[in-house]
Design a protein around this motif. Sequence first.
Motif, PDB file in Angstrom:
ATOM      1  N   ALA A 128      41.154  51.628  44.401  1.00  0.00           N
ATOM      2  CA  ALA A 128      42.349  51.230  45.152  1.00  0.00           C
ATOM      3  C   ALA A 128      42.946  52.406  45.910  1.00  0.00           C
ATOM      4  CB  ALA A 128      43.377  50.624  44.196  1.00  0.00           C
ATOM      5  N   LEU A 129      43.014  53.553  45.275  1.00  0.00           N
ATOM      6  CA  LEU A 129      43.569  54.743  45.928  1.00  0.00           C
ATOM      7  C   LEU A 129      42.676  55.216  47.075  1.00  0.00           C
ATOM      8  CD1 LEU A 129      44.768  56.632  42.727  1.00  0.00           C
ATOM      9  CD2 LEU A 129      46.238  55.646  44.514  1.00  0.00           C
ATOM     10  N   LEU A 130      41.371  55.116  46.901  1.00  0.00           N
ATOM     11  CA  LEU A 130      40.451  55.504  47.972  1.00  0.00           C
ATOM     12  C   LEU A 130      40.551  54.541  49.159  1.00  0.00           C
ATOM     13  CD1 LEU A 130      37.265  56.541  45.952  1.00  0.00           C
ATOM     14  CD2 LEU A 130      38.787  58.053  47.233  1.00  0.00           C
ATOM     15  N   ARG A 131      40.728  53.248  48.871  1.00  0.00           N
ATOM     16  CA  ARG A 131      40.897  52.283  49.965  1.00  0.00           C
ATOM     17  C   ARG A 131      42.151  52.597  50.774  1.00  0.00           C
ATOM     18  NH1 ARG A 131      39.102  48.425  46.055  1.00  0.00           N
ATOM     19  NH2 ARG A 131      41.257  47.857  45.591  1.00  0.00           N
ATOM     20  N   GLU A 132      43.196  53.041  50.092  1.00  0.00           N
ATOM     21  CA  GLU A 132      44.440  53.391  50.781  1.00  0.00           C
ATOM     22  C   GLU A 132      44.258  54.659  51.618  1.00  0.00           C
ATOM     23  OE1 GLU A 132      49.074  54.562  49.626  1.00  0.00           O
ATOM     24  OE2 GLU A 132      47.720  53.708  48.115  1.00  0.00           O
ATOM     25  N   GLU A 164      38.037  53.292  37.263  1.00  0.00           N
ATOM     26  CA  GLU A 164      37.346  52.942  38.500  1.00  0.00           C
ATOM     27  C   GLU A 164      38.199  52.019  39.361  1.00  0.00           C
ATOM     28  OE1 GLU A 164      33.468  51.405  37.875  1.00  0.00           O
ATOM     29  OE2 GLU A 164      32.654  53.274  37.088  1.00  0.00           O
ATOM     30  N   GLU A 165      38.885  51.070  38.744  1.00  0.00           N
ATOM     31  CA  GLU A 165      39.727  50.142  39.498  1.00  0.00           C
ATOM     32  C   GLU A 165      40.847  50.892  40.222  1.00  0.00           C
ATOM     33  OE1 GLU A 165      42.614  46.227  38.745  1.00  0.00           O
ATOM     34  OE2 GLU A 165      41.414  47.063  37.094  1.00  0.00           O
ATOM     35  N   GLU A 166      41.502  51.821  39.497  1.00  0.00           N
ATOM     36  CA  GLU A 166      42.576  52.604  40.115  1.00  0.00           C
ATOM     37  C   GLU A 166      42.019  53.530  41.186  1.00  0.00           C
ATOM     38  OE1 GLU A 166      45.872  54.128  37.691  1.00  0.00           O
ATOM     39  OE2 GLU A 166      44.713  53.493  35.937  1.00  0.00           O
ATOM     40  N   PHE A 167      40.893  54.132  40.896  1.00  0.00           N
ATOM     41  CA  PHE A 167      40.267  55.068  41.830  1.00  0.00           C
ATOM     42  C   PHE A 167      39.869  54.348  43.123  1.00  0.00           C
ATOM     43  CE2 PHE A 167      36.637  58.456  42.135  1.00  0.00           C
ATOM     44  CZ  PHE A 167      37.366  59.143  43.082  1.00  0.00           C
ATOM     45  N   PRO A 211      31.424  47.239  50.450  1.00  0.00           N
ATOM     46  CA  PRO A 211      32.596  47.229  49.574  1.00  0.00           C
ATOM     47  C   PRO A 211      32.863  48.617  48.991  1.00  0.00           C
ATOM     48  CG  PRO A 211      30.733  46.182  48.478  1.00  0.00           C
ATOM     49  CD  PRO A 211      30.315  46.427  49.902  1.00  0.00           C
ATOM     50  N   ASP A 212      34.071  49.109  49.165  1.00  0.00           N
ATOM     51  CA  ASP A 212      34.489  50.405  48.625  1.00  0.00           C
ATOM     52  C   ASP A 212      33.441  51.487  48.883  1.00  0.00           C
ATOM     53  OD1 ASP A 212      36.931  49.470  47.623  1.00  0.00           O
ATOM     54  OD2 ASP A 212      35.966  48.719  45.806  1.00  0.00           O
ATOM     55  N   PRO A 213      33.103  51.750  50.134  1.00  0.00           N
ATOM     56  CA  PRO A 213      32.008  52.673  50.417  1.00  0.00           C
ATOM     57  C   PRO A 213      32.287  54.112  50.003  1.00  0.00           C
ATOM     58  CG  PRO A 213      33.154  52.107  52.443  1.00  0.00           C
ATOM     59  CD  PRO A 213      33.700  51.198  51.373  1.00  0.00           C
ATOM     60  N   VAL A 214      33.545  54.549  50.081  1.00  0.00           N
ATOM     61  CA  VAL A 214      33.841  55.927  49.687  1.00  0.00           C
ATOM     62  C   VAL A 214      33.662  56.088  48.180  1.00  0.00           C
ATOM     63  CG1 VAL A 214      35.567  57.775  49.672  1.00  0.00           C
ATOM     64  CG2 VAL A 214      35.406  56.234  51.639  1.00  0.00           C
ATOM     65  N   PHE A 215      34.051  55.076  47.426  1.00  0.00           N
ATOM     66  CA  PHE A 215      33.798  55.128  45.984  1.00  0.00           C
ATOM     67  C   PHE A 215      32.304  55.173  45.703  1.00  0.00           C
ATOM     68  CE2 PHE A 215      32.712  53.049  42.001  1.00  0.00           C
ATOM     69  CZ  PHE A 215      33.434  53.818  41.096  1.00  0.00           C
ATOM     70  N   THR A 216      31.532  54.365  46.417  1.00  0.00           N
ATOM     71  CA  THR A 216      30.077  54.390  46.238  1.00  0.00           C
ATOM     72  C   THR A 216      29.536  55.788  46.507  1.00  0.00           C
ATOM     73  OG1 THR A 216      29.882  52.062  46.852  1.00  0.00           O
ATOM     74  CG2 THR A 216      27.897  53.399  47.022  1.00  0.00           C
ATOM     75  N   TRP A 217      30.045  56.425  47.544  1.00  0.00           N
ATOM     76  CA  TRP A 217      29.600  57.775  47.897  1.00  0.00           C
ATOM     77  C   TRP A 217      29.915  58.766  46.781  1.00  0.00           C
ATOM     78  CZ3 TRP A 217      27.749  59.730  52.827  1.00  0.00           C
ATOM     79  CH2 TRP A 217      27.611  61.124  52.850  1.00  0.00           C
ATOM     80  N   ARG A 243      40.665  61.905  42.764  1.00  0.00           N
ATOM     81  CA  ARG A 243      39.989  61.910  41.472  1.00  0.00           C
ATOM     82  C   ARG A 243      40.629  62.925  40.527  1.00  0.00           C
ATOM     83  NH1 ARG A 243      35.165  64.956  42.144  1.00  0.00           N
ATOM     84  NH2 ARG A 243      36.632  66.600  41.624  1.00  0.00           N
ATOM     85  N   THR A 244      40.903  64.126  41.035  1.00  0.00           N
ATOM     86  CA  THR A 244      41.489  65.176  40.207  1.00  0.00           C
ATOM     87  C   THR A 244      42.852  64.755  39.669  1.00  0.00           C
ATOM     88  OG1 THR A 244      40.308  66.890  41.435  1.00  0.00           O
ATOM     89  CG2 THR A 244      42.223  67.581  40.144  1.00  0.00           C
ATOM     90  N   ASP A 245      43.683  64.212  40.564  1.00  0.00           N
ATOM     91  CA  ASP A 245      45.030  63.804  40.142  1.00  0.00           C
ATOM     92  C   ASP A 245      44.978  62.662  39.137  1.00  0.00           C
ATOM     93  OD1 ASP A 245      46.002  65.702  41.862  1.00  0.00           O
ATOM     94  OD2 ASP A 245      46.493  64.290  43.474  1.00  0.00           O
ATOM     95  N   LEU A 246      44.146  61.679  39.402  1.00  0.00           N
ATOM     96  CA  LEU A 246      44.052  60.526  38.508  1.00  0.00           C
ATOM     97  C   LEU A 246      43.480  60.948  37.158  1.00  0.00           C
ATOM     98  CD1 LEU A 246      44.420  57.472  38.205  1.00  0.00           C
ATOM     99  CD2 LEU A 246      42.117  57.169  39.140  1.00  0.00           C
ATOM    100  N   ALA A 247      42.472  61.794  37.167  1.00  0.00           N
ATOM    101  CA  ALA A 247      41.846  62.236  35.913  1.00  0.00           C
ATOM    102  C   ALA A 247      42.796  63.090  35.075  1.00  0.00           C
ATOM    103  CB  ALA A 247      40.575  63.020  36.216  1.00  0.00           C
ATOM    104  N   GLY A 248      43.823  63.664  35.696  1.00  0.00           N
ATOM    105  CA  GLY A 248      44.780  64.476  34.952  1.00  0.00           C
ATOM    106  C   GLY A 248      45.875  63.675  34.284  1.00  0.00           C
ATOM    107  N   GLN A 249      45.858  62.360  34.473  1.00  0.00           N
ATOM    108  CA  GLN A 249      46.883  61.508  33.902  1.00  0.00           C
ATOM    109  C   GLN A 249      46.407  60.854  32.604  1.00  0.00           C
ATOM    110  OE1 GLN A 249      48.098  58.669  36.910  1.00  0.00           O
ATOM    111  NE2 GLN A 249      48.158  60.243  38.522  1.00  0.00           N
TER     112      GLN A 249
END
Length: 269
Positions: free
Chosen positions: A233-237, A228-231, A200-206, A148-154
Amino acid sequence: MSDSWDPDRYLAYADERGRPFVDLLARVPAETPHVVVDLGCGPGNLTALLADRWSGASVVGIDSSPEMIAAAREVEGVTWEVGDLRDWARPDPAALRAPVDVLVSNATLQWVPEHLELLPGLVDRVAPGGWFAFQVPGNFDEPSHTIRTDLAGQAPYAEHVRGARVPTSHSPHDYARLLLDLGCEVDAWETTYLHVLTGPDPVFTWVSGTGARPTLQALPDDLRPLFEEEFRALLREAYPADASGRVVLPFRRIFVVARKPATTTAVGV
């Protein structure tokens, strides 16, 4: 603390979020407290455990979120208040507060950057011989937060989320040392839970119900879906599901239980 919170999203994993509270409470041996306060009570489902355990006590739940307190009011046997723990911790000669026998704060202090400086004031609210117990996440170097931190800094997100709140905590040693210096008896430890999540995307839900929520709220409506879409995908990876669709989320938490001396002269606040 102006962020708005969604009790329903927060309660999506109520059992998993509640276990650290139960583990914290198990190390508080208070027998017959008169006043019990839960600072950062959220939707009140865990505060109800305080009222169940100490049925003869006056139990108060305090949270800065009107949405959370509105949900909490459905729980009986507790007095609910909207309030900021920073104000509650400051000396206020005009406020005639009863001494607190058990002061609990569960997964709340991490939202206050200066919370280490507030601990003396919070201890001061505890009655001599009373208990101050809190738990904070200690997983901020895990992918659930660093992504989240890295993505939000872009670009194009950075300019919109620059002022969004980000939770943080200190080491168990930092908390223990400060409270020991205040004259308290201290029990501090850490535990890493392995939460098995599904859906579906449980870590994002958390994370979208807690740590990532201020960032998501700070984004304009036209950018939030892309973020959210990028976030997701990265969490799923970072947290791949197994063949049965289960995801394991490691979650380190820091616990502190402090007992204030029976005489106030022993505490330097």
